[in-house]
Write a protein that holds these residues in place. Structure first.
Motif, PDB file in Angstrom:
ATOM      1  N   ARG A  19       0.832  -1.205   0.000  1.00  0.00           N
ATOM      2  CA  ARG A  19       0.000   0.000   0.000  1.00  0.00           C
ATOM      3  C   ARG A  19       0.874   1.265   0.000  1.00  0.00           C
ATOM      4  NH1 ARG A  19      -5.627   0.726   1.899  1.00  0.00           N
ATOM      5  NH2 ARG A  19      -5.735   2.586   3.189  1.00  0.00           N
ATOM      6  N   GLN A  23       1.493   4.239  -2.959  1.00  0.00           N
ATOM      7  CA  GLN A  23       1.432   5.703  -2.799  1.00  0.00           C
ATOM      8  C   GLN A  23       2.596   6.371  -3.540  1.00  0.00           C
ATOM      9  OE1 GLN A  23       0.779   5.416   1.578  1.00  0.00           O
ATOM     10  NE2 GLN A  23      -0.715   7.048   1.301  1.00  0.00           N
ATOM     11  N   GLU A  24       3.710   5.654  -3.694  1.00  0.00           N
ATOM     12  CA  GLU A  24       4.853   6.189  -4.448  1.00  0.00           C
ATOM     13  C   GLU A  24       4.756   5.902  -5.945  1.00  0.00           C
ATOM     14  OE1 GLU A  24       7.503   8.006  -3.594  1.00  0.00           O
ATOM     15  OE2 GLU A  24       6.996   8.136  -1.474  1.00  0.00           O
ATOM     16  N   ILE A  26       2.287   5.830  -7.777  1.00  0.00           N
ATOM     17  CA  ILE A  26       1.345   6.776  -8.385  1.00  0.00           C
ATOM     18  C   ILE A  26       2.107   7.971  -8.974  1.00  0.00           C
ATOM     19  CG2 ILE A  26      -0.507   8.437  -7.826  1.00  0.00           C
ATOM     20  CD1 ILE A  26      -1.634   6.311  -5.866  1.00  0.00           C
ATOM     21  N   ASN A  27       3.202   8.354  -8.333  1.00  0.00           N
ATOM     22  CA  ASN A  27       3.983   9.506  -8.820  1.00  0.00           C
ATOM     23  C   ASN A  27       4.676   9.256 -10.149  1.00  0.00           C
ATOM     24  OD1 ASN A  27       3.354  11.010  -6.548  1.00  0.00           O
ATOM     25  ND2 ASN A  27       5.112  10.234  -5.398  1.00  0.00           N
ATOM     26  N   TYR A  28       4.778   7.993 -10.558  1.00  0.00           N
ATOM     27  CA  TYR A  28       5.521   7.662 -11.781  1.00  0.00           C
ATOM     28  C   TYR A  28       4.642   7.036 -12.853  1.00  0.00           C
ATOM     29  CZ  TYR A  28       9.722   8.148  -8.821  1.00  0.00           C
ATOM     30  OH  TYR A  28      10.709   8.600  -7.985  1.00  0.00           O
ATOM     31  N   ASN A  29       3.311   7.039 -12.650  1.00  0.00           N
ATOM     32  CA  ASN A  29       2.410   6.375 -13.624  1.00  0.00           C
ATOM     33  C   ASN A  29       2.700   4.903 -13.780  1.00  0.00           C
ATOM     34  OD1 ASN A  29       1.354   8.799 -14.346  1.00  0.00           O
ATOM     35  ND2 ASN A  29       2.022   8.736 -16.486  1.00  0.00           N
ATOM     36  N   ILE A  46      -6.534  -0.130  -4.822  1.00  0.00           N
ATOM     37  CA  ILE A  46      -5.677   0.982  -5.243  1.00  0.00           C
ATOM     38  C   ILE A  46      -4.616   0.558  -6.250  1.00  0.00           C
ATOM     39  CG2 ILE A  46      -6.101   2.386  -3.169  1.00  0.00           C
ATOM     40  CD1 ILE A  46      -3.397   1.401  -2.080  1.00  0.00           C
ATOM     41  N   CYS A  47      -4.819  -0.614  -6.863  1.00  0.00           N
ATOM     42  CA  CYS A  47      -3.858  -1.061  -7.872  1.00  0.00           C
ATOM     43  C   CYS A  47      -4.572  -1.264  -9.196  1.00  0.00           C
ATOM     44  CB  CYS A  47      -3.171  -2.343  -7.412  1.00  0.00           C
ATOM     45  SG  CYS A  47      -4.309  -3.689  -7.075  1.00  0.00           S
ATOM     46  N   THR A 281      13.794  11.442   1.389  1.00  0.00           N
ATOM     47  CA  THR A 281      13.281  10.360   0.533  1.00  0.00           C
ATOM     48  C   THR A 281      12.736   9.302   1.473  1.00  0.00           C
ATOM     49  OG1 THR A 281      15.023  10.805  -1.081  1.00  0.00           O
ATOM     50  CG2 THR A 281      13.936   8.651  -1.235  1.00  0.00           C
ATOM     51  N   LYS A 289      12.845   3.649  -6.761  1.00  0.00           N
ATOM     52  CA  LYS A 289      14.004   4.142  -7.517  1.00  0.00           C
ATOM     53  C   LYS A 289      15.016   3.019  -7.744  1.00  0.00           C
ATOM     54  CE  LYS A 289      13.733   9.001  -6.404  1.00  0.00           C
ATOM     55  NZ  LYS A 289      14.387  10.182  -5.839  1.00  0.00           N
TER      56      LYS A 289
END
Lengths: 378, 378
Positions: A19, A23-24, A26-29, A46-47, A281, A289
């Protein structure tokens, strides 16, 4: 490798760690598929794709992964053979299956520590309880299951003959009790390019009833030398393994300030939850990353952070109700993360709360207030 | 009111603002339903319930909302009559429909400013182009559509007779050109208890081609007096309206350092995106706290932050491809937010990037590098 927003990522496990990873992502599509045995898992809504199935079953894991580009885990008890086959067929699997296999087995972990000069307590391995009884070891000692232990389950303190009669039957390892001063942890991240970064060392207090981290303080106030030593050990482990992803290294600081590695977790870990608000971070962002081979982020602390786990209150079982939210949020710097679990039971991890403060003692005082005030009942 | 994790929240609109709200609602176990006309809207896979439908249609909005406990918006062009009916029937709607109605209409906004001593430029209202022509105003001036303008659309500069012939036909308002030194903004949050907090004032630079915010700097380095004045104006507006939620107040700072309010947005806004990494509470987290009547979070800045919008590159249209991600992430303090939009076109808002640095000038230099390096093509 495809560009990040065209990469189909799969995560084995759809619990709270998944989960917070989402949340992270989402920031990278990033398109995220989740496999979890629980149809009500925290990630289900949420996936991009959610599948109910066993993480231990070869066919299930193989079929889940065969159309994905990259697979990671949020729990280490997964079918390794399927991951190895997927890796052979060209699917990226981070952390690498051979490392998950090693870490799944606390006996192999200990052998790895020994072979790579990683400080850890002496140990012996036993395949059965009979062998352990025959060895006639001096009490007291700790017996740990080689496999499937988590959150303090699979660990027994053997102090006398009665304890020994009740020892685990399965393959286990035995260590001396360590007379430690503090439990500490370092989370280290490494990407396929070999870039490596550690988060600052943290200090942990455990709930003796539940044997769960209940109170985590970041950053540590131990000396620079101790912190540097802990971070070097974590880096050495990640480099020895050619690890990709984030790796949690749990350690004991003995009373004479030696560091002994306790165990590893090849994924984001409870001892890094405070990084979400406490560091530039988060461990979840860093894991994304690392597995996408992007440059790693700055791990510096923003402020003092104290993290407490929200555990289901003793004596309550059923649909969770949260008490005290308004009171705790009146204090500045209090951040809540609920894990989307419908049902509570005693000691179930229902969420965590991080408290940020410029002043370390203030953060600790607020954490105590939060712990007394916020309750999960039913 | 039900407890937060038992409250069914509906959001009108499923774009990037909804997406960033959901990243926060996950922390509270909030069940989120989304209504959006686009079957591919950025929120579609990360919410509990997603419905495709018109935000302007009474029946659609009413039926979407009637089984929910609380409704909010991420776009102000929604059917107000349906929201008013839902409010009558006991559904909480924040911000309140009467406020959305007022803000939808730039003419009503201006009248509200006038009646409440909120500094704003003088204006006149015209129902038709004919009326505007008959008024025979001195050139140059600005004509704005009363309704449906966004991101610079619905605004015309009228400098001569030709411009006047091409003026908008619909109801509009006319203002003098303001010879401003800087565009500034303050985001203010207010909860139903009446607690109110502002984020620090920010400075904006616009892309003259696209008329979109392209470069936002937080916090401002203008004098304490100017910043305090801007924050007091924002608070006064929120209090005059009994506003609930976050409200973006866009303002002009004139060359003689007077502040004139330009316009309002009753929701999280582009001028607050840098709060995600740049402040101890984000505008999205603050909006959730405000509408759930929780204590508001600390809005202090963590560091200097520069935010740039990621716009679709001129000359490219089709499935989006992102160039330069690895290069920009090599710089410390660079955070990307892609909005989950499959297709790019010139100037489409595809995401944003926030750059954090202790040193303001360093943050600006990094932002320039990021802007030159990261591109959305097709």
């Amino acid at each position: 490798m495809k560009s990040i927003s065209q990469t189909r990522l799969g995560i084995l496990g759809g619990g709270q760690l998944g989960r917070m990873l989402i949340q992270e992502t989402i920031n990278y599509n990033i398109s995220v598929s989740i496999l979890d045995p629980d149809a009500d898992a925290p990630c289900k809504n949420i996936c991009d794709y959610f599948e109910v199935g066993s993480l231990g079953d070869y066919e299930t894991v193989y079929n889940f992964g065969k159309n994905l580009d990259l697979i990671t885990i949020e729990i280490e008890k997964v079918n390794i053979e399927a991951l190895e086959e997927l890796e052979k067929e060209g699917v990226l699997v981070y952390p690498q299956p051979r490392i998950i296999r090693l870490i799944q087995d606390k006996g192999l972990q200990k052998q790895f520590f020994k072979e790579n000069d990683i400080p850890s307590s002496p140990f012996q391995i036993f395949n059965t309880k009979e062998q352990l009884i025959e060895a006639n070891l001096h009490f007291p000692y700790i017996q740990k299951l080689r496999k499937d232990g988590y959150d303090g389950k699979g660990v027994k303190k053997i102090e006398n003959e009665t304890d020994l009669e009740n020892a685990f039957e399965q393959p286990s390892l035995v260590e001396n009790l360590i007379d430690f001063e503090k439990e500490i942890a370092v989370i280290v991240a490494r990407n396929p390019n070999g870039e490596i970064k550690t988060f600052p060392m943290v200090e942990m207090d455990f709930n003796p009833d539940a044997n769960l981290v209940e109170f985590l303080i970041s950053p540590s106030t131990y000396s620079f030398e101790i912190q540097q030593n802990a971070e070097e050990i974590a880096k050495h482990i990640a480099e020895s393994l050619n690890f990709v992803g984030v790796l949690a290294v749990e350690m004991f600081l003995t009373k004479d300030h030696q560091i002994l590695v306790n165990e590893l977790a090849p994924r984001p870990h409870n001892s890094g939850h405070q990084t979400i608000e406490g560091n530039f971070t988060s461990q979840f962002g860093q894991h994304i990353k690392a597995i996408f081979n992007l440059p790693l982020g700055n791990t510096d602390a923003i402020a003092n952070a104290v993290m407490i786990n929200i555990l289901g209150e003793k004596g309550y079982e059923g649909v969770a109700e949260y008490k005290g939210l308004e009171e705790i949020l009146k204090k500045e710097g209090v951040y809540i993360h609920l894990y989307g679990k419908k049902y509570t039971k005693p000691f179930r991890k229902m969420g965590h709360i991080t408290i940020i403060d410029e002043d370390r003692q203030q953060a600790i005082e607020k954490a105590k207030f939060v712990k007394e005030t916020f309750k999960v009942k039913a």
